[in-house]
Design a protein around this motif. Structure first.
Motif, PDB file in Angstrom:
ATOM      1  N   ARG A 180       2.172   3.285   4.449  1.00 40.86           N
ATOM      2  CA  ARG A 180       1.764   3.253   5.862  1.00 40.86           C
ATOM      3  C   ARG A 180       0.515   4.100   6.094  1.00 40.86           C
ATOM      4  NH1 ARG A 180       7.860   4.117   7.643  1.00 40.86           N
ATOM      5  NH2 ARG A 180       8.576   1.962   7.554  1.00 40.86           N
ATOM      6  N   LEU A 181       0.475   5.278   5.494  1.00 38.70           N
ATOM      7  CA  LEU A 181      -0.690   6.147   5.657  1.00 38.70           C
ATOM      8  C   LEU A 181      -1.949   5.510   5.067  1.00 38.70           C
ATOM      9  CD1 LEU A 181       1.006   9.571   4.923  1.00 38.70           C
ATOM     10  CD2 LEU A 181      -0.079   8.910   7.080  1.00 38.70           C
ATOM     11  N   ALA A 182      -1.813   4.893   3.894  1.00 36.77           N
ATOM     12  CA  ALA A 182      -2.967   4.263   3.248  1.00 36.77           C
ATOM     13  C   ALA A 182      -3.482   3.091   4.074  1.00 36.77           C
ATOM     14  CB  ALA A 182      -2.587   3.794   1.843  1.00 36.77           C
TER      15      ALA A 182
ATOM     16  N   THR B  94     -13.388  -5.493  13.942  1.00 35.61           N
ATOM     17  CA  THR B  94     -13.199  -6.110  12.631  1.00 35.61           C
ATOM     18  C   THR B  94     -11.863  -6.831  12.591  1.00 35.61           C
ATOM     19  OG1 THR B  94     -14.515  -4.428  11.514  1.00 35.61           O
ATOM     20  CG2 THR B  94     -12.959  -5.658  10.152  1.00 35.61           C
ATOM     21  N   HIS B  95     -11.891  -8.048  12.099  1.00 39.67           N
ATOM     22  CA  HIS B  95     -10.671  -8.832  11.875  1.00 39.67           C
ATOM     23  C   HIS B  95     -10.438  -8.850  10.374  1.00 39.67           C
ATOM     24  CE1 HIS B  95     -12.111 -10.064  15.812  1.00 39.67           C
ATOM     25  NE2 HIS B  95     -10.856 -10.328  16.102  1.00 39.67           N
ATOM     26  N   PHE B  96      -9.212  -8.576   9.965  1.00 46.22           N
ATOM     27  CA  PHE B  96      -8.951  -8.431   8.536  1.00 46.22           C
ATOM     28  C   PHE B  96      -7.685  -9.174   8.143  1.00 46.22           C
ATOM     29  CE2 PHE B  96      -7.574  -4.794  11.017  1.00 46.22           C
ATOM     30  CZ  PHE B  96      -6.230  -4.703  10.730  1.00 46.22           C
ATOM     31  N   THR B  97      -7.652  -9.552   6.882  1.00 42.58           N
ATOM     32  CA  THR B  97      -6.485 -10.221   6.310  1.00 42.58           C
ATOM     33  C   THR B  97      -5.708  -9.220   5.461  1.00 42.58           C
ATOM     34  OG1 THR B  97      -7.673 -10.869   4.321  1.00 42.58           O
ATOM     35  CG2 THR B  97      -7.724 -12.433   6.173  1.00 42.58           C
ATOM     36  N   ILE B  98      -4.526  -9.610   5.081  1.00 44.62           N
ATOM     37  CA  ILE B  98      -3.734  -8.785   4.165  1.00 44.62           C
ATOM     38  C   ILE B  98      -4.488  -8.615   2.852  1.00 44.62           C
ATOM     39  CG2 ILE B  98      -1.618  -8.758   2.769  1.00 44.62           C
ATOM     40  CD1 ILE B  98      -0.225 -10.120   5.168  1.00 44.62           C
TER      41      ILE B  98
ATOM     42  N   SER C 159       4.061  -5.028   0.016  1.00 41.60           N
ATOM     43  CA  SER C 159       4.137  -3.755   0.745  1.00 41.60           C
ATOM     44  C   SER C 159       3.177  -3.744   1.922  1.00 41.60           C
ATOM     45  CB  SER C 159       3.818  -2.580  -0.171  1.00 41.60           C
ATOM     46  OG  SER C 159       4.796  -2.458  -1.163  1.00 41.60           O
ATOM     47  N   VAL C 160       1.966  -4.261   1.694  1.00 44.21           N
ATOM     48  CA  VAL C 160       0.975  -4.307   2.771  1.00 44.21           C
ATOM     49  C   VAL C 160       1.435  -5.274   3.858  1.00 44.21           C
ATOM     50  CG1 VAL C 160      -1.422  -4.895   3.354  1.00 44.21           C
ATOM     51  CG2 VAL C 160      -0.914  -3.593   1.275  1.00 44.21           C
ATOM     52  N   TYR C 161       1.991  -6.419   3.456  1.00 48.06           N
ATOM     53  CA  TYR C 161       2.504  -7.392   4.427  1.00 48.06           C
ATOM     54  C   TYR C 161       3.587  -6.750   5.307  1.00 48.06           C
ATOM     55  CZ  TYR C 161       5.005 -11.306   6.444  1.00 48.06           C
ATOM     56  OH  TYR C 161       5.626 -12.143   7.334  1.00 48.06           O
ATOM     57  N   ARG C 162       4.555  -6.101   4.682  1.00 46.96           N
ATOM     58  CA  ARG C 162       5.641  -5.467   5.449  1.00 46.96           C
ATOM     59  C   ARG C 162       5.107  -4.372   6.368  1.00 46.96           C
ATOM     60  NH1 ARG C 162       7.979  -6.429   0.514  1.00 46.96           N
ATOM     61  NH2 ARG C 162       7.545  -4.335  -0.272  1.00 46.96           N
ATOM     62  N   THR C 163       4.129  -3.625   5.882  1.00 46.91           N
ATOM     63  CA  THR C 163       3.540  -2.552   6.689  1.00 46.91           C
ATOM     64  C   THR C 163       2.815  -3.129   7.901  1.00 46.91           C
ATOM     65  OG1 THR C 163       3.303  -1.115   4.763  1.00 46.91           O
ATOM     66  CG2 THR C 163       1.889  -0.638   6.658  1.00 46.91           C
ATOM     67  N   LEU C 164       2.042  -4.199   7.711  1.00 51.69           N
ATOM     68  CA  LEU C 164       1.345  -4.808   8.847  1.00 51.69           C
ATOM     69  C   LEU C 164       2.328  -5.398   9.848  1.00 51.69           C
ATOM     70  CD1 LEU C 164      -1.795  -6.423   7.183  1.00 51.69           C
ATOM     71  CD2 LEU C 164      -1.707  -4.457   8.721  1.00 51.69           C
ATOM     72  N   LYS C 165       3.434  -5.937   9.361  1.00 50.34           N
ATOM     73  CA  LYS C 165       4.480  -6.448  10.259  1.00 50.34           C
ATOM     74  C   LYS C 165       5.045  -5.302  11.102  1.00 50.34           C
ATOM     75  CE  LYS C 165       7.515  -9.380  11.902  1.00 50.34           C
ATOM     76  NZ  LYS C 165       7.288  -9.479  13.337  1.00 50.34           N
TER      77      LYS C 165
END
Length: 140
Positions: free
Chosen positions: A21-23, A35-39, A57-63
């Protein structure tokens, strides 16, 4: 060094400040406003900075960030899912159907019309999205 501001933001949103989450929050905060960004972009940018996190992990964090209101998820035709920080001001989007460029715009007239429509419907606006699909100046 871990930024205490990021820890405070996560705690304020009832999220435990894990390394993932911090990263991800640090990376999102480093992007320019609008800025629009993807996973995939987050994963690539993390990897470029020496941080290895799985796409899952990134997907779950963005969710989690979406659920807590830290980011907004958009589903654009031809492009797919993109995210943006919820810290930006109210705006709508244009998406170029030729190159996929996403541009933000704001028109007070659209807000007035939206309020009028909601009033006439005797309802309450919960959410709105407006995306205009165009051919941008560069692609004409």
């Amino acid at each position: 060094m871990i930024d205490l501001v990021y820890i405070a933001i996560l705690k304020a949103n009832r999220l435990r400040p894990t390394t993932v989450r911090l990263a991800v929050l640090s990376m999102i905060s480093s992007y320019e406003e609008g800025t629009h960004f993807t996973i995939e972009k987050i994963c690539d940018d993390l990897r470029t900075n020496g941080v290895r996190k799985s796409i899952g992990s990134v997907y779950r964090t963005l969710k989690e960030f979406e659920d807590s209101g830290l980011v907004i998820r958009h589903q654009f035709d031809l492009i797919g899912t993109v995210y943006e920080s919820s810290a930006s001001t109210d705006h709508d989007h244009t998406v170029c159907v030729a190159c996929g460029k996403i541009m933000e715009f704001y028109r007070e007239e659209f807000d007035s019309l939206r309020e009028e429509v909601v009033f006439e419907a005797k309802g309450r606006l919960i959410k709105h999205t407006q995306t205009l699909y165009v051919v941008c100046e560069d692609c004409l």
